[in-house]
Design an enzyme around this catalytic site. Structure first.
Site, PDB file in Angstrom:
ATOM      1  N   GLN D 109       0.847  -1.215   0.000  1.00 38.99           N
ATOM      2  CA  GLN D 109       0.000   0.000   0.000  1.00 38.99           C
ATOM      3  C   GLN D 109       0.868   1.245   0.000  1.00 38.99           C
ATOM      4  O   GLN D 109       0.625   2.219  -0.695  1.00 38.99           O
ATOM      5  CB  GLN D 109      -0.885   0.046   1.253  1.00 38.99           C
ATOM      6  CG  GLN D 109      -1.978  -0.972   1.295  1.00 38.99           C
ATOM      7  CD  GLN D 109      -2.952  -0.705   2.435  1.00 38.99           C
ATOM      8  OE1 GLN D 109      -2.636   0.015   3.388  1.00 38.99           O
ATOM      9  NE2 GLN D 109      -4.132  -1.277   2.338  1.00 38.99           N
ATOM     10  N   SER D 122      16.661  -6.370  -0.182  1.00 37.18           N
ATOM     11  CA  SER D 122      16.448  -7.176  -1.380  1.00 37.18           C
ATOM     12  C   SER D 122      16.394  -8.664  -1.073  1.00 37.18           C
ATOM     13  O   SER D 122      17.383  -9.245  -0.619  1.00 37.18           O
ATOM     14  CB  SER D 122      17.576  -6.926  -2.383  1.00 37.18           C
ATOM     15  OG  SER D 122      17.528  -7.916  -3.399  1.00 37.18           O
ATOM     16  N   ARG D 223      -3.316   8.193   5.270  1.00 34.10           N
ATOM     17  CA  ARG D 223      -3.003   6.965   6.000  1.00 34.10           C
ATOM     18  C   ARG D 223      -3.220   7.081   7.509  1.00 34.10           C
ATOM     19  O   ARG D 223      -3.306   6.052   8.189  1.00 34.10           O
ATOM     20  CB  ARG D 223      -1.569   6.524   5.707  1.00 34.10           C
ATOM     21  CG  ARG D 223      -1.289   6.284   4.228  1.00 34.10           C
ATOM     22  CD  ARG D 223      -2.264   5.301   3.593  1.00 34.10           C
ATOM     23  NE  ARG D 223      -1.962   5.076   2.167  1.00 34.10           N
ATOM     24  CZ  ARG D 223      -2.625   4.220   1.413  1.00 34.10           C
ATOM     25  NH1 ARG D 223      -3.640   3.531   1.891  1.00 34.10           N
ATOM     26  NH2 ARG D 223      -2.306   4.075   0.145  1.00 34.10           N
TER      27      ARG D 223
END
Lengths: 302, 302, 302, 302
Positions: D109, D122, D223
């Site tokens: 999101q 990563s 948010r």
């Protein structure tokens, strides 16, 4: 990528209702419109809309009143010039809109390209389908020993079978529980925005993705590259096929100056000068690290 | 905005050659394509291309396979919902490309909207035309005494005449010298990239400008507003006319929730609650500064 | 670039009041803070603030808990690796804020770099100063005969004097009228937002400009380049001096892989392979146009 | 959110080594630097760096030579004015860098806010930790019956226990297999970039995230809102606490004009005018849909 009969009918319907427009039309792009191009086991890319063609790039570069075109040959020369000299704004004057179905872990890489417009299927609002990416055995490779973020040899049959079983079973069990969690039969049923957290990264999602040609070329250069993860590269390759038909001259320039091009460092340029002057240059005398020298040198050997 | 006969012919030619497409077509937009809408004394806006229509907004919001449209009424409701709840991404799925001719000082404000693609006529490369914006007397206003960045009453006739003379004479003298500088008759001729520095901010430039509908609405909200400088507002107004025909449902939602809407502060909400409960609220009891109170209060008086 | 005594005092005051921080500090950047670096006849660049240092690039690349630094040597290797392989996001983790005074025609080129934050002095709100860029005679060059957007030889003394006279006189006359227009003595006084249109493109403006290191490097690669217009290149050069002191390892990698680097086309790579294999390649056998071949070939001759 | 002793030591070390700077310093922000603020069961947000303070906003708005500050009171008034009138560029002159640990479905999101810089851990390169978000029973809610993308009542104890068991077991089984897949003991070991696809969306990832204050406020408005999913809202709330201390005046203006503010439609404004004039307005006479009227009306009842 099996579409439902309803989806197939919707697409057939769209392709069966040509309309008249005064806008620039690319015959090459028209062939692709709406038709899903299969990618991976359940994914696809399909072109929803496009704006502009090769001539529109020239028209914008010339800020002209009519079509950009002076002559097709003339246009191709201008496009090559613009690409070679990094004049990126005329390429931004073309726009492509795609509908893509892709595994979540691919979507997470893809979304890092920020200069694009995205509408993703919402798992807060809707229920995801039971569709997971399960690699073919020939794509199931070991960790590379040289490259920390790459893959090496294909796995042996036994190990491969074990991995595929886990991937399949874990995915389906997770989805079974997802379904049971959100069911409202005999229970309240947990909110979709919560239940989705149980689903693995190889589940498929889908989105509408819209991008200008300059930023699309940037995406393709990185993702159609041999260093990109296979599972995103196949999407990039599928998009390349579309772009080639949509704006053929721009795509040729892209292949010549980006995809097939090479960037040299200052040391690399210096080494080449010495090599062309007849000097024997070695890593020791190159001023490069062993790794850089290997990368540099491999480019001149075919 | 007099176009040359060649330019008129190019535009007529484009409008005379309809083509077939499978893409979404907006009949309202087709009417506008290529035709320059005059703005100010020598400027214009003309639509070069568009992508998408009202249905495309819904199609993206639903990440659907066919046209977004379930029914026109249904679509309008969805569009209003998206606009009301600031779901901006579906509006980004439409794109507009304009060709604009505008004075440099307007271009300098306009370019501050960064999320757009621009190709401007290059005065390094080409020679600018002898065209300057000279306000009409009714647009020639005094500095506002209340608002440091606004204008007040129209100037009186004598002062107005004096100002217009200066604007005209200075512009033409500057252009005469520009021409003489770059001429290579009997002299070397100074580089165009240098000579252009002599030209005033009311000279006309032109560009191709491409923007998605969400960012266009943001531009229009700020620039079609009564606080915007008149000389950019007339461009915004002209674009509004096009957008209204291109995506009528989205434009109606924009008028309802943005152009005609109002943002209240927390104190404003609190005051309204008290006022609706029958209390007489004054600036003193409002908790707002005199200026804020004035701005707030003016909204309920018609 | 003469600052007023008040401005000098403000700057001296800022440099005289060190404070304590727990943030990453770059000693090299601290030297530059607030001090205007003169550029052109009245312009400057000064560093107002910075975020991060070489170690911050590594810290972000490693998503680590402490300082990025394992060792200075280690960090430099990582930074070179990131730059070589176009991993741009770690460089975005550093940020620079500058205060720049520059002619309007330079500002118009500069603002085309969209990924930056800008606050420009407002000529709607405030009155511009009487300061114009007037080139030095040695920078006053003729139009290039080869390059449509470049300059060639310096003008001869007579022509040069004529041009400078026009630039000076036109600018001052325009400014006289600007002042007279906005004056409210014995008249209403035209709005500042209108009067400014009479001012030429060599008048100075100023702004605060904030950008991340990746986008700054992109700006510097294009604008510190020999093809950039001289009047923006001198700003880029001044900024290079600051960046070199602020993030020395990143700057060295930028020089090696970008400023001093070269991009080859697919045909260029192919030609080099043949040349290195001992073949004599000419334009005719290169597959390049005459112009491309000239550009390509010039790189190997020193 | 248990850090390892090494991580704690790195943070303690950073906080123990104050340095000297000439840059703007925010005492309120200094308190937060490096210290992880726990969020959810294993997540955190910690401030890594900041640029600017309240005075820097004013300094940029005034394009001034010294500190922006004329007086603290003066600055607060200016900041409120800028926020009220949507002058966003001065707020872009402040920048915040955070290190965040968060579940993947929250990250998905979050990343939709494109105007920010991100460096994510990563999973192609490194191995993810065995850490999953498992909701507290009081946060485990049913699907909302009114709002398709929201949650309703908390689940009953039995259903809740069942859901939590599934979440825990599926996550750990998936992780066991992930570990076994990548192990190179007695097998080749599948590439990390492939194995990660087996992991669920509640696994934790982490990233460095850098954003300017204007875009951060936009993020927080969406948010930290009651319509946002709980699991991202707690991150937004934690960031609000930091921003409040970092730029207190800007944060107060944000609360007044954004967080606590309300946007009215044109119809809403019209209804209010009638209501304030004493008219009894109902949904039928309001011109709004039932849903819009409910949303509108609820704002005036406390």
């Amino acid at each position: 990528m099996p579409l439902t009969p309803e989806q197939d009918a919707e697409i057939a319907d769209l392709r069966a209702t040509p309309r008249t427009t005064l806008r620039a039309v690319s015959e090459g792009a028209e062939q692709h419109l709406y038709v899903p191009k299969p990618v991976l086991d359940h994914g696809f890319v399909r072109m929803i809309d496009y704006m502009g063609d090769d001539a529109a790039i020239c028209q914008a570069a010339r800020v002209s009143y009519g079509r950009g075109t002076k002559s097709v040959q003339n246009d191709e020369g201008l496009i090559r010039y613009l690409m070679r000299h990094w004049h990126s704004t005329p390429f931004e004057m073309c726009e492509l809109k795609l509908h893509v179905k892709l595994p979540v872990f691919v979507a997470r890489q893809w979304i890092r390209h920020r200069t694009a417009n995205v509408n993703e299927y919402s798992a807060r609002y809707s229920i995801l389908d039971r569709e997971f990416y399960i690699p073919r055995t020939e794509d199931l490779a070991a960790q590379s020993s040289q490259n920390n973020q790459g893959r090496g040899d294909v796995l042996g049959p036994e190990e491969s079978a074990r991995v595929l079983d886990w991937l399949r079973e874990d995915a389906h069990r997770a989805y079974d529980h997802y379904e049971q969690m959100i069911s409202d039969e005999g229970q309240q049923g947990v909110a979709r925005e919560l239940a989705r957290m149980n689903l693995p990264a190889n589940i498929y999602t889908q989105w509408y993705w819209k991008v200008d040609l300059h930023n699309l070329f940037h995406f393709l250069r990185l993702r159609a590259d041999s260093h990109a993860q296979y599972e995103i590269r196949v999407y990039a390759d599928a998009i390349c096929e579309m772009v080639k038909d949509w704006v053929p001259a721009a795509y040729r320039a892209f292949e010549e100056y980006r995809l097939g091009g090479v960037t040299l460092s200052a040391s690399g340029v210096e080494c080449l000068r010495r090599m062309l002057a007849g000097e024997e240059v070695t890593q020791e005398t190159s001023g490069m690290s062993a790794r850089e020298w290997r990368e540099f040198n491999s480019q001149w050997i075919t």
